[in-house]
Write an enzyme that holds these catalytic residues in place. Structure first.
Site, PDB file in Angstrom:
ATOM      1  N   SER A 132       1.243  -1.240  -0.078  1.00 41.18           N
ATOM      2  CA  SER A 132       2.676  -1.250  -0.412  1.00 41.18           C
ATOM      3  C   SER A 132       3.208  -2.656  -0.626  1.00 41.18           C
ATOM      4  CB  SER A 132       3.459  -0.557   0.690  1.00 41.18           C
ATOM      5  OG  SER A 132       3.295  -1.275   1.895  1.00 41.18           O
ATOM      6  N   CYS A 162       1.268  -5.093  -1.980  1.00 38.94           N
ATOM      7  CA  CYS A 162       0.303  -5.756  -2.868  1.00 38.94           C
ATOM      8  C   CYS A 162       0.916  -5.992  -4.239  1.00 38.94           C
ATOM      9  CB  CYS A 162      -0.924  -4.871  -3.106  1.00 38.94           C
ATOM     10  SG  CYS A 162      -1.813  -4.485  -1.627  1.00 38.94           S
ATOM     11  N   GLY A 165      -1.958   2.185   0.709  1.00 36.55           N
ATOM     12  CA  GLY A 165      -1.337   3.223  -0.105  1.00 36.55           C
ATOM     13  C   GLY A 165      -1.032   4.517   0.621  1.00 36.55           C
ATOM     14  N   GLU A 201       8.371  19.299  -7.919  1.00 35.35           N
ATOM     15  CA  GLU A 201       8.421  20.572  -7.182  1.00 35.35           C
ATOM     16  C   GLU A 201       7.889  20.397  -5.747  1.00 35.35           C
ATOM     17  OE1 GLU A 201       6.746  24.611  -8.877  1.00 35.35           O
ATOM     18  OE2 GLU A 201       5.159  23.544  -7.829  1.00 35.35           O
ATOM     19  N   TYR A 248       7.751  -6.825   6.902  1.00 32.21           N
ATOM     20  CA  TYR A 248       6.353  -6.505   6.560  1.00 32.21           C
ATOM     21  C   TYR A 248       5.968  -7.386   5.386  1.00 32.21           C
ATOM     22  CZ  TYR A 248       2.308  -3.694   5.061  1.00 32.21           C
ATOM     23  OH  TYR A 248       1.049  -3.269   4.720  1.00 32.21           O
ATOM     24  N   VAL A 305      -8.321  -1.792  -3.852  1.00 25.95           N
ATOM     25  CA  VAL A 305      -7.912  -3.008  -4.546  1.00 25.95           C
ATOM     26  C   VAL A 305      -6.553  -2.728  -5.176  1.00 25.95           C
ATOM     27  CG1 VAL A 305      -8.438  -4.657  -6.394  1.00 25.95           C
ATOM     28  CG2 VAL A 305     -10.281  -3.818  -4.918  1.00 25.95           C
TER      29      VAL A 305
HETATM   30  P1  XMP Z   1      -0.152  -0.299   3.074  1.00 19.03           P
HETATM   31  O1  XMP Z   1       0.006   0.556   1.860  1.00 19.03           O
HETATM   32  O2  XMP Z   1      -0.367   0.485   4.309  1.00 19.03           O
HETATM   33  O3  XMP Z   1      -1.500  -1.133   2.800  1.00 19.03           O
HETATM   34  O4  XMP Z   1       0.954  -1.290   3.164  1.00 19.03           O
HETATM   35  C1  XMP Z   1      -2.070  -2.045   3.697  1.00 19.03           C
HETATM   36  C2  XMP Z   1      -3.191  -2.794   3.019  1.00 19.03           C
HETATM   37  O5  XMP Z   1      -2.693  -3.649   1.978  1.00 19.03           O
HETATM   38  C3  XMP Z   1      -3.654  -4.674   1.713  1.00 19.03           C
HETATM   39  N1  XMP Z   1      -2.949  -5.973   1.613  1.00 19.03           N
HETATM   40  C4  XMP Z   1      -2.748  -6.652   0.483  1.00 19.03           C
HETATM   41  N2  XMP Z   1      -3.131  -6.411  -0.796  1.00 19.03           N
HETATM   42  N3  XMP Z   1      -2.014  -8.390  -1.512  1.00 19.03           N
HETATM   43  C5  XMP Z   1      -2.785  -7.302  -1.782  1.00 19.03           C
HETATM   44  O6  XMP Z   1      -3.128  -7.102  -2.960  1.00 19.03           O
HETATM   45  C6  XMP Z   1      -1.602  -8.696  -0.239  1.00 19.03           C
HETATM   46  O7  XMP Z   1      -0.890  -9.684  -0.021  1.00 19.03           O
HETATM   47  C7  XMP Z   1      -1.984  -7.785   0.789  1.00 19.03           C
HETATM   48  N4  XMP Z   1      -1.776  -7.780   2.145  1.00 19.03           N
HETATM   49  C8  XMP Z   1      -2.373  -6.646   2.596  1.00 19.03           C
HETATM   50  C9  XMP Z   1      -4.643  -4.654   2.842  1.00 19.03           C
HETATM   51  O8  XMP Z   1      -5.835  -4.067   2.355  1.00 19.03           O
HETATM   52  C10 XMP Z   1      -3.956  -3.777   3.878  1.00 19.03           C
HETATM   53  O9  XMP Z   1      -4.828  -3.167   4.788  1.00 19.03           O
END
Ligand code: XMP
Length: 480
Positions: free
Chosen positions: A305, A307, A342, A471, A387, A301
């Site tokens: 990246s 979010c 993440g 480090e 993205y 939750v």
């Molecule tokens: P990364 O870190 O790889 O994460 O970019 C991908 C995951 O981000 C979530 N996701 C969202 N979470 N608002 C959110 O809070 C959004 O608009 C959103 N779009 C994607 C999702 O779980 C995805 O797999």
């Protein structure tokens, strides 16, 4: 009253993994097979995210070929999503059971339209009763300028075709392709009706990707996302009909009555269908979804990246802690955990698996590849791709535009919990996957983990300080 005891939460960068004595001599000796859900296995623990700038059929094919899986996003019409799933299922299946076909009465223009729509060249020609009457291939149409010409005039007729029956062995099919230098081998039953097709390309792909993640029929695995409202049951039904291997219930706050009800309804209506539910970040979230029938749990939750959930709502659990707590809760039920969001570098994958996840879901790192939907764009001489979070402004507007052209409805009351931006262009997904896998293999060797399950068994996390983090990254170097 609010509880006054503050729990501490960690993210991947807050910890390191203590190295262990390792009996692993080569990184190639570690096994990366893992559980995606109760009954599905992958050959590498990577999943591409169900986002519209990450996973459609192209990405899903690239993921499954290398042993992982892609989840086709749901922000398109049901027809299109089912078609994207279908494209993946047809990809390396060396026997295509229901090939696209063309009628002898169709024209070259029809051929071209079909070819473009389905991304295939060469069709068996069948009559109204399903009998094979010829093959129409690129070779037959390439020098034809008259688009109205009928297929029956230009096709290679039945009597000149090489055909086989459905029980042909893989090695025999390979021989036929080599000997006759054909591109497509139609399969017919005793009566002469078309009952399948083998394409030379699929034979080649099968030998090129020995670690591909496949179903029982030898076809690539693919997942597909569904929501929790409106037509989600209809969508689920169509995706199951298109033979998606797993459904993913896609809702930001998965520990909710909406998610539980949708999960129960899907499991009840489609008995035996494997379903992953999420997203949650707490032990009670995991338990409630497992009790409602989940075969896998997606955890995360706010770590993604793109979010902004944590910034907007104040809700969330730092991802390493979320995975640790959720994995502990799921272990009892033997339900696998997906660490979603993440992941910024290979080490984060090892840490997520060390915390007890069986797989990780990635958006950002895959979004810059050729296989992700969207174009490459240039900015100040560098190449990027777009993205966006699925709760971002752009994604919301695109989604609403599917249902209406009324701008008042499109822009009214948008609830944004995501953002959008550019990510560096990263070339082919294969290169990115191989880079991540190489890092994971190395990480496993430091933990003496010969299998994915050993990573968490052997892991000892060390909380690090801000100085230790500094480090850990390259330092005291001028940029070359
Ligand atoms: P990364 O870190 O790889 O994460 O970019 C991908 C995951 O981000 C979530 N996701 C969202 N979470 N608002 C959110 O809070 C959004 O608009 C959103 N779009 C994607 C999702 O779980 C995805 O797999």
């Amino acid at each position: 009253m609010t509880k006054s005891v503050f729990e501490k939460g960690f993210s991947y960068d807050d910890v390191l993994l203590a190295p262990k004595f390792s009996s692993i001599k080569s990184r190639r000796d570690v096994g990366l097979e893992t559980n995606l859900s109760k009954n599905l296995r992958l050959n590498i623990p990577l999943i591409s995210a169900n986002m519209d700038t990450v996973t459609e059929s192209g990405m899903a094919i690239a993921m499954a070929r290398l042993g992982g899986i892609g989840v086709v996003h749901r922000f398109m019409t049901i027809d299109r999503q089912a078609e994207e799933v279908d494209k993946v299922k047809r990809f390396t299946n060396y026997i295509i059971e229901t090939p696209y076909t063309i009628s002898p009465e169709s024209t070259i223009a029809d051929y071209k339209e079909l070819s473009q729509k389905f991304g295939v060249s060469g069709f068996p020609v069948i009559d109204k009763s399903g009998y094979l009457v010829g093959m129409a291939t690129e070779r037959d149409i390439v020098f034809e300028n008259n688009l109205g010409k009928k297929i029956k005039v230009i096709m290679t007729p039945r009597e000149k075709l090489i055909t086989a029956t459905k029980d042909i062995a893989f090695s025999k099919a390979e021989e036929v392709f080599k000997k006759f230098k054909i591109e497509k081998l139609p399969l017919v039953d005793k009566s002469g009706k078309l009952c399948g097709l083998i394409a030379a390309k699929d034979i080649q792909k099968t030998t090129l990707y020995p670690r591909a993640a496949k179903d029982k029929k030898g076809r690539l695995l693919v997942g597909a996302a569904v929501g929790v409202a409106d037509d989600y049951l209809e969508r689920a039904w169509r995706l199951i009909k298109a033979e998606a291997d797993i459904l993913i219930i896609d809702i930001a706050h998965g520990h909710s009555v909406l998610a539980v009800e949708a999960l129960k309804a899907i499991k009840k209506k489609f008995a035996g269908q494997e379903v992953i539910a999420g997203n949650v970040a707490t032990e009670s979230g995991v338990k409630d979804l497992i009790r409602a029938g989940a075969d896998g749990i997606k955890v995360g939750v706010g770590p993604g990246s793109a979010c902004t959930t944590r910034v907007i709502t104040g809700a969330g659990v730092p991802q390493l802690t979320a995975v640790l707590n959720c994995a502990r809760a799921a272990q009892k039920y033997k339900i696998p955990i997906i660490a979603d969001g993440g992941i910024r570098k290979p080490a984060d994958i090892t840490k997520a698996l060390a915390a007890g996840a069986s797989t990780v879901m990635i958006g950002n790192l895959f979004a810059g590849t050729d296989e992700a939907p969207g174009r490459i764009t240039n900015k100040e001489g560098k190449r990027y791709k777009l993205y966006r979070g699925m709760a971002s402004f752009g994604a919301n507007v695109s989604r609403r535009s599917l249902d209406t052209s009324d701008e008042d409805k499109i822009f009214d009351n948008l609830m944004l919990e995501g953002t959008e931006g550019l990510v560096p262009y990263r070339g082919s997904a294969k290169d990115v996957i191989e880079y991540l896998v190489a890092g994971l293999r190395s990480g496993m060797s430091y933990l003496n983990a010969k299998r994915v399950i050993d990573i968490s068994r052997n892991a000892k996390f060390i909380e690090i300080t801000a100085n230790a983090l500094q480090e850990s990254h390259p330092h005291d170097l001028e940029k070359a």
